[in-house]
Design an enzyme around this catalytic site. Structure first.
Site, PDB file in Angstrom:
ATOM      1  N   PHE A 102       0.808  -1.227   0.000  1.00 45.99           N
ATOM      2  CA  PHE A 102       0.000   0.000   0.000  1.00 45.99           C
ATOM      3  C   PHE A 102       0.837   1.270   0.000  1.00 45.99           C
ATOM      4  O   PHE A 102       0.330   2.351  -0.329  1.00 45.99           O
ATOM      5  CB  PHE A 102      -0.986  -0.015   1.175  1.00 45.99           C
ATOM      6  N   LYS A 103       2.111   1.162   0.347  1.00 47.25           N
ATOM      7  CA  LYS A 103       2.959   2.347   0.356  1.00 47.25           C
ATOM      8  C   LYS A 103       2.981   3.058  -1.001  1.00 47.25           C
ATOM      9  O   LYS A 103       3.187   4.265  -1.073  1.00 47.25           O
ATOM     10  CB  LYS A 103       4.392   1.985   0.758  1.00 47.25           C
TER      11      LYS A 103
END
Ligand SMILES: *Cc1c(COP(=O)(O)O)cnc(C)c1O
Length: 485
Positions: A102-103
């Site tokens: 998700f970064k």
């Protein structure tokens, strides 16, 4: 001290080591939300960020969003798709970007915001971006900043604190302005080491002499948190568009949490007016946040556990500082006092009224490795959905929350990584004991699950390892100086 957004993003951290946060939060009206529902992901992200970034034009932000989230970067046309799981649960998949975690949602955007901020600030020095990573931020930041003019990036990761896939993703990183270095210790050692470098005046002077200054791509940088607000608003729109909920209906979210950046973005979205109910904070065995949210006592004096969800192996959750700031009504001195206690004796207790406010918005729970594996197996068999170990932690905690409270509100289960990033644990959870060696394990998971290997991971085969340096914590300073131009 007040800074412009561009200054805050360029600088990353305030000079006294505190976190930078907007002085006020824009409101999201019903009309605006309806408007956003008609846009695609990039359009929604640009519009949401525009509410905060007054110095950036709509054209600029639309351009950045197109570059960050356009075809070629994210493998899914919806960027952050919302996938139905069961009658009351939808999965928000945040891992279709170039590093499969998700970064990417923020780190594909941050380089655009940061370089534009440098231009707006008439900054001519090179931004030297220091990153401490528990696994996914490092790769995300390296991919985002590789070969970006005016920047250099150096990533520190805990030598034994990342998965084999995460390490390989980082040590094979391409780009002329990148560096990767392992630190002997755990994530908290790497993170506190980086924080110390930031607030070292002599080092700052030395950097300045070389035409450089420090910036951060960790979620202590406001430019990391801001793009994350957008996906909660976008997911809400998707649920409305699909007829899953009525416009205005309240939903809950459950978020696998480490540094508290992701779930903080949900809180900010709620603060803006997005109809969110409970924000359920899910931890692994490093359950310092579960204890804090249930008792009001934050205590990092406890054993550190290496788990199968390594990106959440954290005992000092940096972004909690921002939440405390909001909940105390922006009481700088009070927050500073808590943070000083944390840095000194390693614990603090918040006042009863603050705990009460906290519990209006947040609930919390934690999950062992065993229970996470059971969840992966059960959800795969019963719902034909394959979760990574971080998502599984959230799933388990959500089930637990529902049992405990009877709250049946439609809930977004936030999924933070592709299961292919953690093949060994996922295969084990599926009952496969004979596991393939090295990258062949990707094919094995594809065969067992019938899901395709994400392209960025398949592409690791045949890449050369470029970075092998390992340093003790005390040598991080020297490692930084070595990589400067
Ligand atoms: C970083 C990360 C988390 C934790 O997110 P925070 O914003 O630090 O709370 C959870 N899962 C994965 C896969 C991550 O990479």
């Amino acid at each position: 001290m007040n800074l412009t957004a561009a200054q805050a993003i360029a600088q990353g951290l305030s000079r006294d080591g505190g976190l930078l946060t907007p002085a006020s939060f824009p409101k999201l009206t019903g009309e605006m939300l309806k408007d956003l529902c008609r846009k695609d992901y990039a359009g929604r992200a640009a519009a949401v960020m525009g509410l905060y970034l007054e110095e950036f034009s709509e054209t600029e932000l639309t351009d950045y969003a197109a570059k960050a989230y356009g075809a070629g970067k994210f493998e899914h046309p919806d960027v952050a798709p919302v996938v139905p799981l069961d009658a009351k649960t939808d999965v928000l998949e945040l891992w279709h970007g170039p590093t499969c975690a998700f970064k990417d949602m923020a780190l594909q955007m941050l380089p655009h915001l940061l370089t534009a901020s440098l231009r707006k600030n008439k900054e001519e020095r090179t931004a030297c971006i220091l990153v401490a990573t528990s696994g996914d931020t490092g790769k995300g930041a390296l991919e985002g900043f590789k070969d970006v003019d005016g920047t250099r990036i150096l990533v520190f990761y805990p030598q034994n604190g990342v998965s084999a896939m995460q390490r390989l993703q980082m040590t094979t990183q391409e780009g002329g302005n990148v560096g990767v270095c392992a630190v002997q210790g755990n994530f908290d050692d790497a993170q506190s080491g980086v924080k110390a470098l930031f607030s070292d005046p002599a080092l700052r002077e030395e950097l300045n002499g070389k035409g450089c200054f420090f910036s951060s791509a960790n979620s202590i940088n406001w430019g990391r948190v801001l793009p994350q607000i957008a996906y909660y608003i976008s997911a809400y729109c998707d649920l409305v568009n699909r007829g899953r909920i009525a416009m205005g209906e309240t939903i809950n979210v459950c978020v696998p949490t480490g540094n508290f950046g992701n779930i903080l973005a949900a809180y900010y979205a709620k603060n803006m007016g997005l109809p969110l109910g409970k924000l359920v904070c899910a931890s692994n065995r490093n359950n310092v946040l579960t204890d804090f949210i249930t008792t009001g006592i934050y205590d990092r004096n406890r054993p550190f556990h290496a788990t199968i969800s390594p990106s959440m192996d954290i005992l000092i959750s940096s972004n909690l500082e921002r939440l405390l700031y909001a909940l105390t009504g922006q009481d700088d001195a009070q927050v500073k006092d808590y943070m000083e206690q944390l840095a000194g004796v390693g614990h603090y207790a918040v006042a009863a009224d603050l705990l009460e406010k906290l519990q209006v918005h947040f609930d919390a729970g934690f999950c062992s490795d065993e229970a996470a594996k059971i969840a992966i197996g059960a959800v795969y068999r019963e719902k034909d959905y394959l979760m990574d170990p971080h998502t599984a932690v959230a799933y388990h905690v959500l089930e637990d929350y529902r049992r405990r409270t009877g709250d049946e509100t439609v809930t977004l289960l936030v999924s933070t990584a592709s299961p292919f990033k953690f093949c060994d644990s996922v295969l084990e959870a599926l009952g496969v004991t004979q596991q393939a060696e090295g990258l062949a394990i990707l094919d094995q998971l594809t065969q067992v699950s019938g899901r395709p290997t994400p392209r960025p991971l398949a592409g690791l085969a045949g890449k050369a390892v470029r970075f092998t340096q390992v340093v003790p914590k005390e040598k991080m300073r020297a490692a930084v100086l070595e990589m400067l131009p």
